[in-house]
Design an enzyme around this catalytic site. Sequence first.
Site, PDB file in Angstrom:
ATOM      1  N   ILE A  12       8.670  -9.654   7.759  1.00  0.00           N
ATOM      2  CA  ILE A  12       9.908  -8.871   7.881  1.00  0.00           C
ATOM      3  C   ILE A  12      10.258  -8.708   9.357  1.00  0.00           C
ATOM      4  CG2 ILE A  12      11.043  -6.670   7.339  1.00  0.00           C
ATOM      5  CD1 ILE A  12       9.008  -6.425   4.961  1.00  0.00           C
ATOM      6  N   THR A 132       6.808   1.497   2.247  1.00  0.00           N
ATOM      7  CA  THR A 132       6.876   0.765   0.985  1.00  0.00           C
ATOM      8  C   THR A 132       7.088   1.706  -0.201  1.00  0.00           C
ATOM      9  OG1 THR A 132       5.489  -0.514  -0.526  1.00  0.00           O
ATOM     10  CG2 THR A 132       4.328   0.880   1.007  1.00  0.00           C
ATOM     11  N   ASP A 133       7.603   1.146  -1.295  1.00  0.00           N
ATOM     12  CA  ASP A 133       7.741   1.945  -2.523  1.00  0.00           C
ATOM     13  C   ASP A 133       6.382   2.182  -3.190  1.00  0.00           C
ATOM     14  OD1 ASP A 133       7.261  -0.625  -3.493  1.00  0.00           O
ATOM     15  OD2 ASP A 133       9.035  -0.718  -4.775  1.00  0.00           O
ATOM     16  N   GLU A 134       5.339   1.443  -2.753  1.00  0.00           N
ATOM     17  CA  GLU A 134       4.031   1.568  -3.416  1.00  0.00           C
ATOM     18  C   GLU A 134       3.411   2.945  -3.214  1.00  0.00           C
ATOM     19  OE1 GLU A 134       1.348  -1.686  -3.161  1.00  0.00           O
ATOM     20  OE2 GLU A 134       2.950  -3.159  -3.159  1.00  0.00           O
ATOM     21  N   TYR A 157      -4.300  -0.149   0.314  1.00  0.00           N
ATOM     22  CA  TYR A 157      -3.080  -0.418   1.094  1.00  0.00           C
ATOM     23  C   TYR A 157      -2.070   0.722   0.942  1.00  0.00           C
ATOM     24  CZ  TYR A 157       1.659  -2.118   1.952  1.00  0.00           C
ATOM     25  OH  TYR A 157       2.969  -2.224   2.366  1.00  0.00           O
ATOM     26  N   LYS A 161      -0.625   3.445   3.695  1.00  0.00           N
ATOM     27  CA  LYS A 161       0.802   3.565   4.056  1.00  0.00           C
ATOM     28  C   LYS A 161       1.275   4.999   3.781  1.00  0.00           C
ATOM     29  CE  LYS A 161       3.402   0.884   5.331  1.00  0.00           C
ATOM     30  NZ  LYS A 161       3.768   0.397   6.697  1.00  0.00           N
ATOM     31  N   ASN A 186       9.579  -4.765  -3.052  1.00  0.00           N
ATOM     32  CA  ASN A 186       9.006  -6.074  -2.672  1.00  0.00           C
ATOM     33  C   ASN A 186      10.039  -6.993  -2.033  1.00  0.00           C
ATOM     34  OD1 ASN A 186       7.112  -5.012  -4.691  1.00  0.00           O
ATOM     35  ND2 ASN A 186       6.170  -7.030  -4.557  1.00  0.00           N
ATOM     36  N   ARG A 289      -5.756  -7.662 -11.267  1.00  0.00           N
ATOM     37  CA  ARG A 289      -6.050  -6.981  -9.993  1.00  0.00           C
ATOM     38  C   ARG A 289      -6.604  -5.593 -10.322  1.00  0.00           C
ATOM     39  NH1 ARG A 289      -0.881  -6.100  -6.161  1.00  0.00           N
ATOM     40  NH2 ARG A 289      -1.502  -8.086  -5.257  1.00  0.00           N
ATOM     41  N   HIS A 292      -4.217  -2.287 -10.720  1.00  0.00           N
ATOM     42  CA  HIS A 292      -2.893  -2.941 -10.650  1.00  0.00           C
ATOM     43  C   HIS A 292      -1.775  -2.008 -11.124  1.00  0.00           C
ATOM     44  CE1 HIS A 292      -0.765  -7.057 -11.539  1.00  0.00           C
ATOM     45  NE2 HIS A 292      -0.147  -6.344 -10.619  1.00  0.00           N
TER      46      HIS A 292
HETATM   47  P1  NAD Z   1       3.106  -8.958   7.554  1.00  0.00           P
HETATM   48  O1  NAD Z   1       1.693  -8.818   7.108  1.00  0.00           O
HETATM   49  O2  NAD Z   1       3.832 -10.229   7.293  1.00  0.00           O
HETATM   50  O3  NAD Z   1       3.187  -8.688   9.144  1.00  0.00           O
HETATM   51  C1  NAD Z   1       2.501  -7.647   9.760  1.00  0.00           C
HETATM   52  C2  NAD Z   1       2.509  -7.888  11.263  1.00  0.00           C
HETATM   53  O4  NAD Z   1       1.816  -6.776  11.887  1.00  0.00           O
HETATM   54  C3  NAD Z   1       1.792  -9.168  11.699  1.00  0.00           C
HETATM   55  O5  NAD Z   1       2.570  -9.895  12.616  1.00  0.00           O
HETATM   56  C4  NAD Z   1       0.507  -8.671  12.362  1.00  0.00           C
HETATM   57  O6  NAD Z   1       0.055  -9.505  13.403  1.00  0.00           O
HETATM   58  C5  NAD Z   1       0.932  -7.293  12.872  1.00  0.00           C
HETATM   59  N1  NAD Z   1      -0.221  -6.383  13.009  1.00  0.00           N
HETATM   60  C6  NAD Z   1      -1.194  -6.165  12.089  1.00  0.00           C
HETATM   61  N2  NAD Z   1      -2.112  -5.314  12.592  1.00  0.00           N
HETATM   62  C7  NAD Z   1      -1.697  -4.974  13.825  1.00  0.00           C
HETATM   63  C8  NAD Z   1      -2.219  -4.121  14.854  1.00  0.00           C
HETATM   64  N3  NAD Z   1      -3.377  -3.460  14.692  1.00  0.00           N
HETATM   65  N4  NAD Z   1      -1.524  -3.998  16.003  1.00  0.00           N
HETATM   66  C9  NAD Z   1      -0.355  -4.669  16.199  1.00  0.00           C
HETATM   67  N5  NAD Z   1       0.162  -5.505  15.277  1.00  0.00           N
HETATM   68  C10 NAD Z   1      -0.493  -5.650  14.108  1.00  0.00           C
HETATM   69  O7  NAD Z   1       3.886  -7.711   6.922  1.00  0.00           O
HETATM   70  P2  NAD Z   1       5.377  -7.631   6.331  1.00  0.00           P
HETATM   71  O8  NAD Z   1       5.357  -8.085   4.935  1.00  0.00           O
HETATM   72  O9  NAD Z   1       6.307  -8.227   7.318  1.00  0.00           O
HETATM   73  O10 NAD Z   1       5.562  -6.041   6.319  1.00  0.00           O
HETATM   74  C11 NAD Z   1       6.022  -5.350   7.476  1.00  0.00           C
HETATM   75  C12 NAD Z   1       6.053  -3.858   7.188  1.00  0.00           C
HETATM   76  O11 NAD Z   1       6.920  -3.603   6.096  1.00  0.00           O
HETATM   77  C13 NAD Z   1       4.706  -3.270   6.804  1.00  0.00           C
HETATM   78  O12 NAD Z   1       4.593  -2.002   7.409  1.00  0.00           O
HETATM   79  C14 NAD Z   1       4.763  -3.152   5.281  1.00  0.00           C
HETATM   80  O13 NAD Z   1       3.984  -2.088   4.827  1.00  0.00           O
HETATM   81  C15 NAD Z   1       6.246  -2.875   5.076  1.00  0.00           C
HETATM   82  N6  NAD Z   1       6.780  -3.340   3.788  1.00  0.00           N
HETATM   83  C16 NAD Z   1       6.578  -4.624   3.363  1.00  0.00           C
HETATM   84  C17 NAD Z   1       7.146  -5.051   2.151  1.00  0.00           C
HETATM   85  C18 NAD Z   1       6.955  -6.464   1.652  1.00  0.00           C
HETATM   86  O14 NAD Z   1       7.333  -6.745   0.504  1.00  0.00           O
HETATM   87  N7  NAD Z   1       6.431  -7.380   2.437  1.00  0.00           N
HETATM   88  C19 NAD Z   1       7.885  -4.154   1.378  1.00  0.00           C
HETATM   89  C20 NAD Z   1       8.073  -2.843   1.855  1.00  0.00           C
HETATM   90  C21 NAD Z   1       7.520  -2.455   3.064  1.00  0.00           C
HETATM   91  O1  TDX Z   2      -1.529 -14.713  -7.257  1.00  0.00           O
HETATM   92  C1  TDX Z   2      -0.926 -13.677  -7.603  1.00  0.00           C
HETATM   93  N1  TDX Z   2      -0.692 -13.463  -8.935  1.00  0.00           N
HETATM   94  C2  TDX Z   2      -0.080 -12.345  -9.402  1.00  0.00           C
HETATM   95  O2  TDX Z   2       0.103 -12.178 -10.620  1.00  0.00           O
HETATM   96  C3  TDX Z   2      -0.483 -12.685  -6.657  1.00  0.00           C
HETATM   97  C4  TDX Z   2      -0.719 -12.875  -5.174  1.00  0.00           C
HETATM   98  C5  TDX Z   2       0.147 -11.565  -7.129  1.00  0.00           C
HETATM   99  N2  TDX Z   2       0.334 -11.376  -8.464  1.00  0.00           N
HETATM  100  C6  TDX Z   2       1.042 -10.172  -8.934  1.00  0.00           C
HETATM  101  C7  TDX Z   2       0.536  -8.843  -8.405  1.00  0.00           C
HETATM  102  C8  TDX Z   2       1.791  -8.002  -8.338  1.00  0.00           C
HETATM  103  O3  TDX Z   2       2.049  -7.396  -9.592  1.00  0.00           O
HETATM  104  O4  TDX Z   2       2.382 -10.273  -8.449  1.00  0.00           O
HETATM  105  C9  TDX Z   2       2.905  -9.001  -8.045  1.00  0.00           C
HETATM  106  C10 TDX Z   2       3.293  -9.065  -6.578  1.00  0.00           C
HETATM  107  O5  TDX Z   2       2.099  -9.180  -5.826  1.00  0.00           O
HETATM  108  P1  TDX Z   2       2.102  -9.236  -4.222  1.00  0.00           P
HETATM  109  O6  TDX Z   2       2.980 -10.346  -3.777  1.00  0.00           O
HETATM  110  O7  TDX Z   2       0.683  -9.215  -3.770  1.00  0.00           O
HETATM  111  O8  TDX Z   2       2.884  -7.892  -3.852  1.00  0.00           O
HETATM  112  P2  TDX Z   2       2.616  -6.349  -4.174  1.00  0.00           P
HETATM  113  O9  TDX Z   2       1.193  -6.088  -4.482  1.00  0.00           O
HETATM  114  O10 TDX Z   2       3.630  -5.925  -5.206  1.00  0.00           O
HETATM  115  O11 TDX Z   2       2.969  -5.698  -2.737  1.00  0.00           O
HETATM  116  C11 TDX Z   2       4.092  -6.195  -1.974  1.00  0.00           C
HETATM  117  O12 TDX Z   2       5.217  -5.370  -2.094  1.00  0.00           O
HETATM  118  C12 TDX Z   2       5.192  -4.105  -1.465  1.00  0.00           C
HETATM  119  C13 TDX Z   2       3.751  -6.365  -0.487  1.00  0.00           C
HETATM  120  O13 TDX Z   2       2.591  -7.169  -0.355  1.00  0.00           O
HETATM  121  C14 TDX Z   2       3.542  -5.022   0.178  1.00  0.00           C
HETATM  122  O14 TDX Z   2       3.310  -5.198   1.573  1.00  0.00           O
HETATM  123  C15 TDX Z   2       4.773  -4.196  -0.017  1.00  0.00           C
HETATM  124  O15 TDX Z   2       4.576  -2.913   0.510  1.00  0.00           O
END
Ligand code: NAD
Ligand code: TDX
Length: 353
Positions: A12, A132-134, A157, A161, A186, A289, A292
């Site tokens: 992101i 996150t919504d989690e 996780y 958060k 997500n 998981r 889950h």
């Molecule tokens: P990501 O794992 O892709 O990226 C995380 C980044 O943070 C990486 O570049 C990593 O190098 C950096 N990082 C990790 N530990 C660090 C540290 N100790 N110091 C400095 N940098 C560090 O994550 P993302 O999916 O881009 O998510 C970004 C943010 O958004 C997170 O806070 C996550 O909780 C939140 N979020 C993600 C989702 C999703 O679906 N991916 C949804 C809602 C909220």
């Molecule tokens: O191999 C898989 N098979 C499967 O069934 C994986 C990797 C996931 N899953 C399921 C688990 C979840 O129900 O799919 C759903 C999505 O899984 P993830 O991609 O791991 O996401 P989730 O656990 O929902 O969390 C994500 O959304 C909220 C992000 O990783 C978080 O960073 C964010 O906060």
Amino acid sequence: MKILVTGGAGFIGANLVHSLLEDGHVVGNLDKLTYAANPDIEALFPPSERYVLYQTDLADYEAVRQIFTQFEPDAVMHLAAESHVDRSIDRPGEFIQTNITGTFNLLTIALAYWQALPPERKESFRFHHISTDEVFGSLGEAGLFHEKTPYDPHSPYSASKAASDHLVRAWKTTYGLPALVSNCSNNYGPYQFPEKLIPLMIVRGLSEDSLPVYGDGLNVRDWLYVEDHVSALKCVLRNGKVGESYNVGGNSERTNIEIVQTICDLLDDLAPPQKVSRRRELIQYVTDRPGHDRRYAIDATKIRRELDWRPVETFETGLKKTLLWYLDHQVWWKNILETRYAGERLGSVAKIG
Ligand code: NAD
Ligand code: TDX
């Protein structure tokens, strides 16, 4: 504005940095560059008068403090985190360190910096925490998460958060730090690390490897295209009210099995399979998981009404764009699979590694 983005090399974060630079802002990117960071980050954003990368761990108090002194941000957008639920089951310690202690360090430094600003800059400074919504836990078949839903996190996780969200609110209430929080559903889209469901299914599907679906495949997530999340974040930073939180979601609930089947069918059209007749044959139900969460769904009425934000992409348009992106960027993800993560199952046993 001069915006300090933490985690700007992540999925992101990199999409956000790109958009902030396009808007003309000056961006400082504070990122440790963990396994999850985009391996192309330095090529994507070369250093310039408007962009600097600080490779720094949030745990390094003195280094983070110096970044504030040098960069002098008008705002902080805090995305850096350990973000993968399955990894948090195997190795929760890193989640506590980065998501909780790291956020605590950042808040402490940001507060001292903010307190010393001249009145006008102090008034306009913002600390935006991205969450996150989690944190709200798991829903039954009906209902939506709204901003006042009580926190009930289940995974290491989401618990980490939730702790960071509480710290940010405490720094606002106790010390007056002008903070805002957003909680998003997500995300999916370009540059997502192929450990998360959608990119993992795309890259395994393209290689015609098995497609692991956890449990009965009927867990529900609410999906949002990453550029729509980025537009929401910019909206919250620009117009959000200090001390408030905003839920962000795409109104796109899908079961996991629906998603995997849709990816299989779209891939079959775009890149006909060689080893199987249809990619749906690759789907395998695997052990669930641990812990889950069954269903997440966001009520995004507040950000729509108060900040006039709405997503541009539907799940169908966003998913198509995402598939095309992964097809066009095979070098990017093949390099990750070869050097950082080969697509193996993570977090399957509730036992700390
Ligand atoms: P990501 O794992 O892709 O990226 C995380 C980044 O943070 C990486 O570049 C990593 O190098 C950096 N990082 C990790 N530990 C660090 C540290 N100790 N110091 C400095 N940098 C560090 O994550 P993302 O999916 O881009 O998510 C970004 C943010 O958004 C997170 O806070 C996550 O909780 C939140 N979020 C993600 C989702 C999703 O679906 N991916 C949804 C809602 C909220
Ligand atoms: O191999 C898989 N098979 C499967 O069934 C994986 C990797 C996931 N899953 C399921 C688990 C979840 O129900 O799919 C759903 C999505 O899984 P993830 O991609 O791991 O996401 P989730 O656990 O929902 O969390 C994500 O959304 C909220 C992000 O990783 C978080 O960073 C964010 O906060």
